[in-house]
Structures are given as C-alpha cells and as structure tokens.
Design an enzyme around this catalytic site. Sequence first.
Site, PDB file in Angstrom:
ATOM      1  N   ARG A 132       0.852  -1.197   0.000  1.00 34.01           N
ATOM      2  CA  ARG A 132       0.000   0.000   0.000  1.00 34.01           C
ATOM      3  C   ARG A 132       0.886   1.245   0.000  1.00 34.01           C
ATOM      4  O   ARG A 132       2.115   1.164   0.015  1.00 34.01           O
ATOM      5  CB  ARG A 132      -0.934  -0.015   1.215  1.00 34.01           C
ATOM      6  CG  ARG A 132      -0.237   0.008   2.537  1.00 34.01           C
ATOM      7  CD  ARG A 132      -1.187  -0.297   3.684  1.00 34.01           C
ATOM      8  NE  ARG A 132      -0.520  -0.103   4.961  1.00 34.01           N
ATOM      9  CZ  ARG A 132      -0.988  -0.535   6.129  1.00 34.01           C
ATOM     10  NH1 ARG A 132      -2.123  -1.202   6.179  1.00 34.01           N
ATOM     11  NH2 ARG A 132      -0.316  -0.308   7.246  1.00 34.01           N
ATOM     12  N   GLY A 133       0.237   2.397  -0.039  1.00 36.44           N
ATOM     13  CA  GLY A 133       0.966   3.658   0.048  1.00 36.44           C
ATOM     14  C   GLY A 133       1.933   3.892  -1.091  1.00 36.44           C
ATOM     15  O   GLY A 133       1.668   3.558  -2.250  1.00 36.44           O
ATOM     16  N   SER A 167      12.262  10.622   4.625  1.00 31.17           N
ATOM     17  CA  SER A 167      11.154  11.397   5.179  1.00 31.17           C
ATOM     18  C   SER A 167      11.658  12.812   5.424  1.00 31.17           C
ATOM     19  O   SER A 167      12.876  13.049   5.477  1.00 31.17           O
ATOM     20  CB  SER A 167      10.690  10.771   6.504  1.00 31.17           C
ATOM     21  OG  SER A 167       9.862  11.654   7.240  1.00 31.17           O
ATOM     22  N   TYR A 182      11.865   7.706  15.383  1.00 30.06           N
ATOM     23  CA  TYR A 182      11.555   7.704  13.955  1.00 30.06           C
ATOM     24  C   TYR A 182      12.503   8.648  13.217  1.00 30.06           C
ATOM     25  O   TYR A 182      13.056   8.297  12.169  1.00 30.06           O
ATOM     26  CB  TYR A 182      10.104   8.114  13.748  1.00 30.06           C
ATOM     27  CG  TYR A 182       9.676   8.221  12.306  1.00 30.06           C
ATOM     28  CD1 TYR A 182       9.369   7.092  11.566  1.00 30.06           C
ATOM     29  CD2 TYR A 182       9.583   9.465  11.680  1.00 30.06           C
ATOM     30  CE1 TYR A 182       8.979   7.185  10.237  1.00 30.06           C
ATOM     31  CE2 TYR A 182       9.192   9.575  10.353  1.00 30.06           C
ATOM     32  CZ  TYR A 182       8.898   8.435   9.637  1.00 30.06           C
ATOM     33  OH  TYR A 182       8.514   8.534   8.326  1.00 30.06           O
ATOM     34  N   LYS A 222      15.264   7.772  10.185  1.00 24.34           N
ATOM     35  CA  LYS A 222      15.222   8.360   8.847  1.00 24.34           C
ATOM     36  C   LYS A 222      16.478   9.174   8.549  1.00 24.34           C
ATOM     37  O   LYS A 222      16.916   9.241   7.393  1.00 24.34           O
ATOM     38  CB  LYS A 222      13.964   9.214   8.690  1.00 24.34           C
ATOM     39  CG  LYS A 222      12.681   8.380   8.662  1.00 24.34           C
ATOM     40  CD  LYS A 222      12.659   7.373   7.509  1.00 24.34           C
ATOM     41  CE  LYS A 222      11.350   6.633   7.401  1.00 24.34           C
ATOM     42  NZ  LYS A 222      11.314   5.708   6.246  1.00 24.34           N
ATOM     43  N   THR A 244      -1.144   8.426   3.698  1.00 28.14           N
ATOM     44  CA  THR A 244      -0.914   6.995   3.853  1.00 28.14           C
ATOM     45  C   THR A 244      -1.340   6.567   5.256  1.00 28.14           C
ATOM     46  O   THR A 244      -1.683   7.386   6.103  1.00 28.14           O
ATOM     47  CB  THR A 244       0.570   6.655   3.665  1.00 28.14           C
ATOM     48  OG1 THR A 244       1.322   7.318   4.697  1.00 28.14           O
ATOM     49  CG2 THR A 244       1.083   7.105   2.300  1.00 28.14           C
TER      50      THR A 244
END
Length: 270
Positions: free
Chosen positions: A15-16, A161, A174, A178, A209
């Site tokens: 997905r996304g 990101s 997170y 990244k 998303t």
Amino acid sequence: MSADRPVAVITGAARGMGRATAERLTAAGWHVALLDLGASSAEPGSTDLPEPYCPATRAELDDAVAACGGRAEAHVVDVRDQAALTAAVDTVVARHGRLDAVVAAAGAVAGGPPIWEATDDVWHAMIDVNLTGMFHLVRATVPHLLARPGRRSGRFVGVASTAAHHGLPGLAAYSASKHGVAGLVRALAAELGPSGVTANAVAPGSTMTHMLHASAAIYGLPEPGSFTRQTRIQRAIDPDEIAATVAWLCTEAPGALTGAVLDVDGGFRP
C-alpha cells in the site's frame, strides 16, 4: 517472462508509496516483486510493532499485485529477517534472470513521549524496520545489481522522510531512523562509485498513507489533514506524487544523480 523486461524489487509494497511505485513501474512495462509483511490482521497490536501503526495485511498485498495487471508477484517478508529477505530476492533473480531496480519503502512509525521516556520497544522497532530493514535490503540486492555484465545501470532508491532533515518532537526514534536512511544512501552511493549503479532517496512530506494517520494519532490530531498547515502547498501529498519521483529514479535517465536525498514534501515548513 521476457528477459528484456526490467525487474524491480519493492519492500513495503502492499500500500501507500510502495504500491503506487509498483503500479507506475508495471504500467511502464516492468515486472515488480512486491514484498511486505502480510500481517494476518489490520487491528492494532496484531503484530509486534508498537501501536498505533498497523502493518499491511496479506489481503492488501494480494490486492496490490492484482492492481499491477499481471506484471507483479507477492512475497511475504519481514525486512527485519535477513535470511528471509535474501531468499525472496534470490528467488526473484533466479526466476527472471535480472534485477534492475530496488526500492526500500518499508517503514513504520511510533512515538509520543519525549525520547528520554521512550520504551526500548519503540526505539528498536523504528531502527529495526526503517533503518536495519534497508540495510538488509542493501545486502540482499546490491550484489545482484553489481553482477550484471557489461554496462550497469542498476538503481537503489530509499524512502526517507522530512524527518531525515528535521528533529520531530514526539518522534525522536523515527527521526533518528530516517536520518540514518539518508546517511546510508549517501554512503552506499560513495561505495558504488563509478560502477554504474546509483543510490538515491526521496524524502516525502505529509503523504496520505496509513503512516500519516498513525502520526496524527500520535499527536492527538483529529485527522491527518491537520499536517497540511506545515506545507506551502497547503494539502496532503498523494502517494502517486511520491511514486512519480521514485519511479523516475529507477530508470536509466538520472544516471548522473547519486547520493541525493530529494525532498518531495510540498515545501515543508517545520
């Protein structure tokens, strides 16, 4: 399968952005191997990943394959498992005789408390999925990209990101993962050097998303559209807009572009 058809491997492809990239490449004549976790349930807590993020299910992976019009195949793989990931990639190469592009789109998001209050589970999940997962993919795929005889034009593309450039409150683990993705791609490009194989990354902004929905939940926002005030375009980005850049990076056209982290973030303003 025709030996002349280019072949790509995409993680996080159910997905996304991963799925959107697969659809773009297959529409352009590629054969794509879609790799994803294939969880048994879409409910939070159905896997060992921290809530509120829910990984893609096997049904979503199968649906993504169907959307690619017969030019794709599914592999249920956890990118944290080096042996399983390598076996899946080796199967793809043995079946099709080549590997032309690799897209590391698998990812997860978790957070909330400040980093000094973060649990080991959150820290390890972010590093293991987002960064170590990409490292595993590098080890599984780059030897195949370099094994091509003659003029090489292999492509490795990582999905980073805006958090690769900024420290986001409540998402320190997170953000760290990244930042690591950006550093790994730049180092990989330096090591690939004049081989003809390039390594680049895209740094998406607020893209509509499942991860953006999970991010909204972490921040206690009513809906993910609240993030759009941080962008100059004042709207959420569609996954296909990210996929357009990723798919282009997979082609031979940007052969002089390597070690880059391209911002596709709608003009992010922290």
